[in-house]
Design a protein around this motif. Structure first.
Motif, PDB file in Angstrom:
ATOM      1  N   SER A  57       8.314  56.135  24.483  1.00 26.93           N
ATOM      2  CA  SER A  57       8.797  55.169  23.508  1.00 26.93           C
ATOM      3  C   SER A  57       9.883  54.284  24.101  1.00 26.93           C
ATOM      4  CB  SER A  57       9.336  55.903  22.278  1.00 26.93           C
ATOM      5  OG  SER A  57      10.560  56.550  22.586  1.00 26.93           O
ATOM      6  N   TRP A 100       3.369  54.661  20.321  1.00 30.12           N
ATOM      7  CA  TRP A 100       4.641  54.648  19.593  1.00 30.12           C
ATOM      8  C   TRP A 100       4.723  53.380  18.762  1.00 30.12           C
ATOM      9  CZ3 TRP A 100       7.616  58.773  19.179  1.00 30.12           C
ATOM     10  CH2 TRP A 100       7.551  59.765  20.170  1.00 30.12           C
ATOM     11  N   LEU A 116       5.086  58.078  15.590  1.00 31.62           N
ATOM     12  CA  LEU A 116       4.013  58.236  16.570  1.00 31.62           C
ATOM     13  C   LEU A 116       2.676  58.143  15.851  1.00 31.62           C
ATOM     14  CD1 LEU A 116       3.333  58.915  19.559  1.00 31.62           C
ATOM     15  CD2 LEU A 116       3.331  61.332  18.899  1.00 31.62           C
TER      16      LEU A 116
END
Length: 562
Positions: A57, A100, A116
């Motif tokens: 991420s 993400w 997610l």
């Protein structure tokens, strides 16, 4: 660490003929162990080329696919050695793709956590999130205690987060490309969805195969949820509506979201096409448009299983990819040969460094900042960690000879007569190029002395942007705003290194922003020659010496500098 993971599950229907059911036949390629050929029951031949990639991420949280589970670890906080993790998310079917979801506006980001999104082997979408920021472990513990208090027992250390489904509203848009999110063929689950990316907080982009002619289509899903909930039901109520389905000129090999760009953009690599297709978000309608991206900075000459797209400080979009031969490319240009892995790192424009418990928040702020400076960190097959500046990626031609040919830092490596070290240099020693850079001119005697102290580096003609790493190391993440690079060793454990090529820009950025305490702390922590604090942008330090002493407010630091 002697742990096997289920990374991909592909489902095919059986075909009945003469009272017998025929199942698909599979065979690995005899020459390339990463290529799998599937002969389906209806006579179709498919070839799947696999490659290793990581799902990290903007705040450097890694998600690892393991069958019906995703192992989540915030690497900006602490690298937990696998197969352990901070939290485990459980899905209803094996995971095929992870993406993400970018955070929304600042006001919303303060309340929510990371999200997610997963595309499962049965073609459905499910979503899971943390309650605050990167606090996945805290989220797991809170939900475990909540469940235990409801049952009147103690918390469960093995508690897993449960993902919730995203209900897709189908219409004629889906039917037009022969892709479906619902069960068909008599209850047999079959999905044609391949890739997944989230270029914006409310948009998911996927590709779908079109069986009738072997091409593909780009599907855009506008995601919404009815209400924001808390606790175990925080991920309930998500739904998605198909807003756009556009045909692609061939099979899609990868979808890459553009990081730090506006408007939201996704680049789709198509097999046999050097020019990718580009989707950009429209004016709030979620549809946007899809068209060929005729820019040399995003036109990869070869298909790349691993790719990253990011925007530079001057709003240029760059697409960096690593192909199957180990060639690192930036658009139509070869950056380096013999590369094992790479990652994109961003340095804060004001020199703020992510560290401690606030590291994930700083990493996210830096990754979304227009003033951050992107760099590409990569590890070569010679087990060297190198850093390429964004200007080097799209600059002039490179020498293509020799085993280390094409490296981005080869053409931009500073002359060892300049900037070799801050210590002992002649400030403004008549070298105009050094003065323009705000650097230090090094006389040959000092450079020779430093070369004698580092004979191995001198023999390899290495500069400060090259660092030796353990054999077989791969880059997992380079947390934005930090000076860290997380490596994974062949045996599975993680290691965090601090390359000088990332520490030095952080120190100089802090000096340029007048953050002298942070600059001195960074220089001392990473063993940077303290003369840099004085020599950088000489002679500006002479007029700011008193400001430096007041800002540092530590006699020991001042004494050490003197």
């Amino acid at each position: 660490n002697m742990r096997w993971y289920l990374k991909r599950e592909m489902r095919y229907p059986r075909a009945s003929s003469g009272g017998f059911e025929r199942a698909p036949l599979v065979r690995w390629d005899e020459d390339d162990a990463d290529v799998l050929r599937v002969f389906t029951a209806d006579g179709t031949t498919e070839e799947h080329a696999f490659g290793w990639d990581v799902c990290v991420s903007a705040a450097a949280t890694a998600a690892v696919v393991d069958g019906c589970r995703a192992l989540v670890t915030p690497l900006a906080r602490t690298p937990i050695p696998p197969p352990m993790c901070a939290a485990t998310a459980v899905f209803s079917a094996p995971v095929s793709e992870l993406a993400w979801v970018p955070r929304g506006p600042e006001g919303e980001a303060e309340e929510g956590g990371e999200t997610l999104l997963a595309l499962l082997a049965d073609g459905t979408l499910e979503i899971v999130s943390s309650t605050r920021g990167t606090e996945w472990e805290e989220t797991r513990e809170e939900l475990a205690e909540e469940l235990a208090s409801a049952k009147g027992g103690d918390g469960d250390d093995e508690f897993c987060l449960t993902a919730r489904p995203v209900r897709i509203v189908e219409d004629d848009t889906v039917a037009a490309v022969d892709a479906s999110f619902s069960d068909w063929d008599g209850g047999t689950v079959l999905r044609r969805l391949r890739h997944l990316a989230c270029p914006s907080p409310r948009v998911a982009v996927m590709t779908a195969d079109i069986p009738r002619d072997g091409s593909a289509a780009l599907l855009v899903v506008d995601m919404r949820r009815v209400e924001i909930r808390r606790g175990a039901d925080r991920d309930e109520g998500w739904s998605g509506a198909m807003t756009l389905a556009c045909s692609l000129p061939g099979e899609a090999t990868r979808v890459t979201p553009l990081e730090g760009g506006a408007p939201a953009t996704a680049l789709v690599q198509v097999r046999g096409q050097s020019t990718p297709m580009m989707w950009t978000e429209g004016d709030g309608d979620g549809r946007g448009g899809c068209f060929p991206a005729r820019l040399p900075e995003v036109a990869l000459r070869e298909p790349c299983a691993v790719a990253r797209a990011f925007a530079t400080a001057d709003s240029r979009a760059l697409l960096v990819g690593l192909d199957s031969t180990g060639t690192l490319r930036c658009g139509s240009r070869v950056v380096a040969l013999g590369v094992r892995s790479f990652a994109v790192h961003r340095c804060a424009g004001d020199g703020v460094v992510a560290a401690g418990s606030d590291a994930p928040d700083v990493s996210y702020a830096v990754s979304s900042s227009r003033r951050s400076v992107p760099r590409v960190v990569y590890v070569t097959l010679a087990d060297e960690l190198r850093v390429a500046e964004a200007a080097d990626l799209s600059g002039g031609p490179r020498d293509s000879s020799g085993p280390d040919a094409g490296t981005a830092d080869a053409g931009a490596t500073m002359n060892r007569d300049e900037l070799a070290s801050a210590a002992g240099g002649k400030r403004g020693g008549g070298n105009s190029r050094s003065v323009e850079r705000g650097g230090v001119y090094m006389d040959r005697l000092h450079v020779s002395m430093r070369a004698a102290m580092r004979p191995s580096d001198w023999a390899r003609a290495a500069d400060f942007r090259t660092r030796r790493v353990e054999e077989g190391s791969r880059i997992v993440a380079a947390p934005p705003g930090s000076v860290n690079v997380v490596l994974q060793m062949p045996r599975g454990n993680l290691e965090t290194v601090h390359p000088r090529s990332l520490a030095l820009p952080a120190v100089t950025a802090a000096l340029a922003a007048g953050r002298f305490t942070a600059a001195a702390t960074l220089a001392a922590r990473h063993r940077v020659d303290l003369n840099l604090l004085v020599d950088y942008a000489w002679p500006s330090f002479l007029s700011r010496a008193s400001e430096f002493v007041e800002s540092v407010n530590d006699p020991d630091v001042v004494m050490e500098l003197i």
